[in-house]
Design an enzyme around this catalytic site. Sequence first.
Site, mmCIF file in Angstrom:
data_model
loop_
_atom_site.group_PDB
_atom_site.id
_atom_site.type_symbol
_atom_site.label_atom_id
_atom_site.label_comp_id
_atom_site.label_asym_id
_atom_site.label_seq_id
_atom_site.Cartn_x
_atom_site.Cartn_y
_atom_site.Cartn_z
ATOM 1 N N ALA A 8 0.785 -1.174 -0.097
ATOM 2 C CA ALA A 8 0.123 0.190 -0.077
ATOM 3 C C ALA A 8 0.832 1.109 -0.008
ATOM 4 O O ALA A 8 0.379 2.325 0.277
ATOM 5 C CB ALA A 8 -0.897 0.015 1.179
ATOM 6 N N TYR A 150 4.974 -14.774 -13.831
ATOM 7 C CA TYR A 150 3.859 -13.598 -13.004
ATOM 8 C C TYR A 150 2.402 -14.115 -13.522
ATOM 9 O O TYR A 150 1.681 -14.230 -12.623
ATOM 10 C CB TYR A 150 4.173 -12.053 -13.796
ATOM 11 C CG TYR A 150 3.130 -11.200 -13.151
ATOM 12 C CD1 TYR A 150 3.146 -10.744 -11.844
ATOM 13 C CD2 TYR A 150 2.277 -10.816 -13.985
ATOM 14 C CE1 TYR A 150 2.467 -9.448 -11.457
ATOM 15 C CE2 TYR A 150 1.346 -9.818 -13.440
ATOM 16 C CZ TYR A 150 1.494 -9.228 -12.280
ATOM 17 O OH TYR A 150 0.402 -8.145 -11.864
ATOM 18 N N LYS A 154 -0.340 -15.274 -10.667
ATOM 19 C CA LYS A 154 -1.900 -14.602 -10.402
ATOM 20 C C LYS A 154 -2.590 -15.605 -10.899
ATOM 21 O O LYS A 154 -4.073 -15.423 -10.492
ATOM 22 C CB LYS A 154 -1.799 -13.545 -11.601
ATOM 23 C CG LYS A 154 -0.952 -12.198 -10.901
ATOM 24 C CD LYS A 154 -1.093 -11.776 -9.792
ATOM 25 C CE LYS A 154 -0.561 -10.246 -9.561
ATOM 26 N NZ LYS A 154 -1.032 -9.743 -8.133
#
Length: 242
Positions: A8, A150, A154
């Site tokens: 974040a 990746y 995912k």
Amino acid sequence: MRALVTGASSGIGRETARLLGRRGDEVAVHFHRHPTGAESLLPELRTRGRDAFAVGGDLSDREEVLALAAAVAGRWPELDILVHNAGGYPRRSFRELTDDDFEACFRTHVFGAATLTRALLPLLERSSGGRIVFVSSVLAFTGSRHGAHYAAAKAALLGLSRSLARELAPRITVNVVAPGSVDTAILAGDSPTVRQERERGIPVGRIGTATEVGEAIAFLTSPGASYITGTTLHVNGGLRPN
């Protein structure tokens, strides 16, 4: 409500934390390498006396993941929202990828997320309506020409989230947000020509924003989404029709 948002300090995670804070949630802002980005968000999140704090940790390191969970548990007796957003996109062709590259990617995106979820389950189960959201990618569905590791990681999140949605119901909902091309650091290296090509391939004619993805996450963690679990919300401007 109390929320932990991983990754974040910038991009989608930062905008998600900001949106949750604006609606009145207390927010734990996770970071890995950029504490300044996380800490700079805290004054905004602490308006009206709400609690907000920054917490670091490398999600590819099991001990650091457990320390992260312990820090949240030491601050709050329960957790309502867990947003799994952390993880970069190291671009590399399949021929160049090593076993270590695959392992590193899965450790952050999949193993780290699974370990953190398991460690925080006692806090989530104390909530009157826990929410877990995994940030996947359109590449989990289309594949990637320069990031097989990746895309595979995912895609693994889809199976993990659907399994948890079944297992953790009815107390906790588990969903996925799958962004398409979004204006974050991942696209920062695009030349003007490459960016134009991206935009031409998107039916709405533009790159998405981190805030637009954050809004989707905020919805899935809201009371209005209490009957939604085990699903994937695509935020891609029509790049891949559902």
